[in-house]
Scaffold this motif. Sequence first.
Motif, PDB file in Angstrom:
ATOM      1  N   GLU A   1      44.591  12.567  91.964  1.00 55.97           N
ATOM      2  CA  GLU A   1      44.980  11.152  91.842  1.00 55.97           C
ATOM      3  C   GLU A   1      43.915  10.241  92.425  1.00 55.97           C
ATOM      4  O   GLU A   1      43.578   9.193  91.848  1.00 55.97           O
ATOM      5  N   ASP A   2      43.357  10.628  93.582  1.00 54.03           N
ATOM      6  CA  ASP A   2      42.300   9.828  94.205  1.00 54.03           C
ATOM      7  C   ASP A   2      41.061   9.761  93.307  1.00 54.03           C
ATOM      8  O   ASP A   2      40.449   8.695  93.150  1.00 54.03           O
ATOM      9  N   LYS A   3      40.691  10.916  92.747  1.00 55.14           N
ATOM     10  CA  LYS A   3      39.517  10.957  91.865  1.00 55.14           C
ATOM     11  C   LYS A   3      39.773  10.158  90.585  1.00 55.14           C
ATOM     12  O   LYS A   3      38.862   9.507  90.053  1.00 55.14           O
ATOM     13  N   LYS A   4      41.002  10.203  90.118  1.00 52.71           N
ATOM     14  CA  LYS A   4      41.341   9.428  88.922  1.00 52.71           C
ATOM     15  C   LYS A   4      41.225   7.934  89.203  1.00 52.71           C
ATOM     16  O   LYS A   4      40.738   7.165  88.358  1.00 52.71           O
ATOM     17  N   ASN A   5      41.646   7.509  90.386  1.00 55.65           N
ATOM     18  CA  ASN A   5      41.515   6.095  90.751  1.00 55.65           C
ATOM     19  C   ASN A   5      40.054   5.670  90.815  1.00 55.65           C
ATOM     20  O   ASN A   5      39.702   4.548  90.429  1.00 55.65           O
ATOM     21  N   ASP A   6      39.205   6.581  91.323  1.00 57.09           N
ATOM     22  CA  ASP A   6      37.766   6.289  91.337  1.00 57.09           C
ATOM     23  C   ASP A   6      37.242   6.136  89.914  1.00 57.09           C
ATOM     24  O   ASP A   6      36.455   5.230  89.617  1.00 57.09           O
ATOM     25  N   LEU A   7      37.679   7.033  89.030  1.00 55.27           N
ATOM     26  CA  LEU A   7      37.260   6.971  87.625  1.00 55.27           C
ATOM     27  C   LEU A   7      37.720   5.677  86.972  1.00 55.27           C
ATOM     28  O   LEU A   7      36.951   5.015  86.262  1.00 55.27           O
ATOM     29  N   ILE A   8      38.970   5.312  87.219  1.00 55.45           N
ATOM     30  CA  ILE A   8      39.516   4.074  86.634  1.00 55.45           C
ATOM     31  C   ILE A   8      38.717   2.863  87.087  1.00 55.45           C
ATOM     32  O   ILE A   8      38.426   1.955  86.288  1.00 55.45           O
ATOM     33  N   LYS A   9      38.337   2.843  88.355  1.00 60.01           N
ATOM     34  CA  LYS A   9      37.556   1.721  88.882  1.00 60.01           C
ATOM     35  C   LYS A   9      36.236   1.571  88.124  1.00 60.01           C
ATOM     36  O   LYS A   9      35.842   0.466  87.747  1.00 60.01           O
ATOM     37  N   GLN A  10      35.528   2.701  87.904  1.00 59.39           N
ATOM     38  CA  GLN A  10      34.240   2.650  87.213  1.00 59.39           C
ATOM     39  C   GLN A  10      34.423   2.319  85.731  1.00 59.39           C
ATOM     40  O   GLN A  10      33.624   1.571  85.154  1.00 59.39           O
ATOM     41  N   ILE A  11      35.479   2.858  85.131  1.00 59.22           N
ATOM     42  CA  ILE A  11      35.743   2.546  83.724  1.00 59.22           C
ATOM     43  C   ILE A  11      36.058   1.062  83.559  1.00 59.22           C
ATOM     44  O   ILE A  11      35.562   0.408  82.635  1.00 59.22           O
ATOM     45  N   LYS A  12      36.865   0.517  84.461  1.00 60.53           N
ATOM     46  CA  LYS A  12      37.204  -0.913  84.378  1.00 60.53           C
ATOM     47  C   LYS A  12      35.967  -1.787  84.512  1.00 60.53           C
ATOM     48  O   LYS A  12      35.826  -2.797  83.812  1.00 60.53           O
ATOM     49  N   LYS A  13      35.058  -1.396  85.417  1.00 61.81           N
ATOM     50  CA  LYS A  13      33.858  -2.213  85.634  1.00 61.81           C
ATOM     51  C   LYS A  13      33.003  -2.239  84.373  1.00 61.81           C
ATOM     52  O   LYS A  13      32.550  -3.303  83.936  1.00 61.81           O
ATOM     53  N   HIS A  14      32.775  -1.056  83.783  1.00 58.92           N
ATOM     54  CA  HIS A  14      31.983  -0.995  82.552  1.00 58.92           C
ATOM     55  C   HIS A  14      32.737  -1.664  81.400  1.00 58.92           C
ATOM     56  O   HIS A  14      32.130  -2.373  80.580  1.00 58.92           O
ATOM     57  N   TYR A  15      34.028  -1.453  81.339  1.00 54.53           N
ATOM     58  CA  TYR A  15      34.867  -2.057  80.297  1.00 54.53           C
ATOM     59  C   TYR A  15      34.746  -3.581  80.341  1.00 54.53           C
ATOM     60  O   TYR A  15      34.575  -4.230  79.297  1.00 54.53           O
ATOM     61  N   ASN A  16      34.850  -4.155  81.528  1.00 58.77           N
ATOM     62  CA  ASN A  16      34.803  -5.614  81.657  1.00 58.77           C
ATOM     63  C   ASN A  16      33.470  -6.182  81.198  1.00 58.77           C
ATOM     64  O   ASN A  16      33.408  -7.280  80.629  1.00 58.77           O
ATOM     65  N   ILE A  17      32.390  -5.437  81.437  1.00 57.00           N
ATOM     66  CA  ILE A  17      31.073  -5.871  80.975  1.00 57.00           C
ATOM     67  C   ILE A  17      30.992  -5.790  79.458  1.00 57.00           C
ATOM     68  O   ILE A  17      30.529  -6.720  78.782  1.00 57.00           O
ATOM     69  N   GLN A  18      31.475  -4.679  78.909  1.00 55.47           N
ATOM     70  CA  GLN A  18      31.333  -4.447  77.478  1.00 55.47           C
ATOM     71  C   GLN A  18      32.302  -5.266  76.632  1.00 55.47           C
ATOM     72  O   GLN A  18      32.010  -5.551  75.463  1.00 55.47           O
TER      73      GLN A  18
END
Length: 309
Positions: free
Chosen positions: A74-91
């Motif tokens: 769950e912790d690793k998934k939250n880290d992944l979500i954070k990075q995906i959201k950051k790239h998503y917001n840019i794209q």
Amino acid sequence: MNNENLLTSISYLEFINNIDNLVFDLLYSPNNGFTGLLSKNAVTSAQGYLEKFNHEAEKIKRQVDFNNADKIIEDKKNDLIKQIKKHYNIQVVAWADEVYQNMIENCFLQASAFRDDKDIQDKIYAKILSCVSWMANIHNLTDDEMSKIIKINLDKFYRALNSNDSDFIPKASIQKTDPNSYLEIRDLILKDKDKFLTIDFNSLNDKLDSSDIQKFNRTKNDIQTSKINSIKDDILLINSAIDVLKIKNNDEKYNFIKLVENDFYNSDVQTDNLDENKKIELIKRRMKLFKNSLNNDSISEYFKSRITS
């Protein structure tokens, strides 16, 4: 530590490594890592990467029997979500920019095709104003910044009324950017910002690949805001590295620029603040790697020195 405890601790750490490897592969794999996706492709694929994490993490978990395995995942998934959201917001903004540019270019083509129809011209004029307002809202532009963009587009609109529609039909796209054209355009950001702003990058797809057209369109929007100083600083920093490396060939200059920009981007996705010191650290590393790559050697002296130090 007895052998049983040692095996347990090894298995535990290996489990953590496997989950970390999964996250890094989903984000940064050279083949299909999420941070390598651009524009609409990134936006529409984001959910799929989370689903793949869930599926693969569940397979990894079946191989172990630790009480806190679910918590680690769950912790690793939250880290992944954070990075995906950051790239998503840019794209998602990049996708919006592409849609905006396409609509604006269509307006110019329509204006040229219907230059004798006043009613259609009025509709196109209003459409241009609406498009610019939409884009300005996305980028939080000031009224003054929006006015400059309106002027640029209306100048093109009036030129289109006196041009052939064939002048505005997009040229066939290419798979690879011409380094000479790229460097010439890039230099304008430092030497003649106003000329850079007048360039219709979508019409240059016989000289630039789609990712570079997207980048220059995004830069065109950014340099009309407070980001201009940061953009110029990055160009000067990379140019300084090229000068230190004594790179003369334009193909090699282009390749080095793209490598550094990718380093900056990937580091920025992983952290919330990429300051000047971090950029210098990244560019020094890339300079060492680039020098080694020119020797066509399968052994990297940079990595060799790192793992033996």
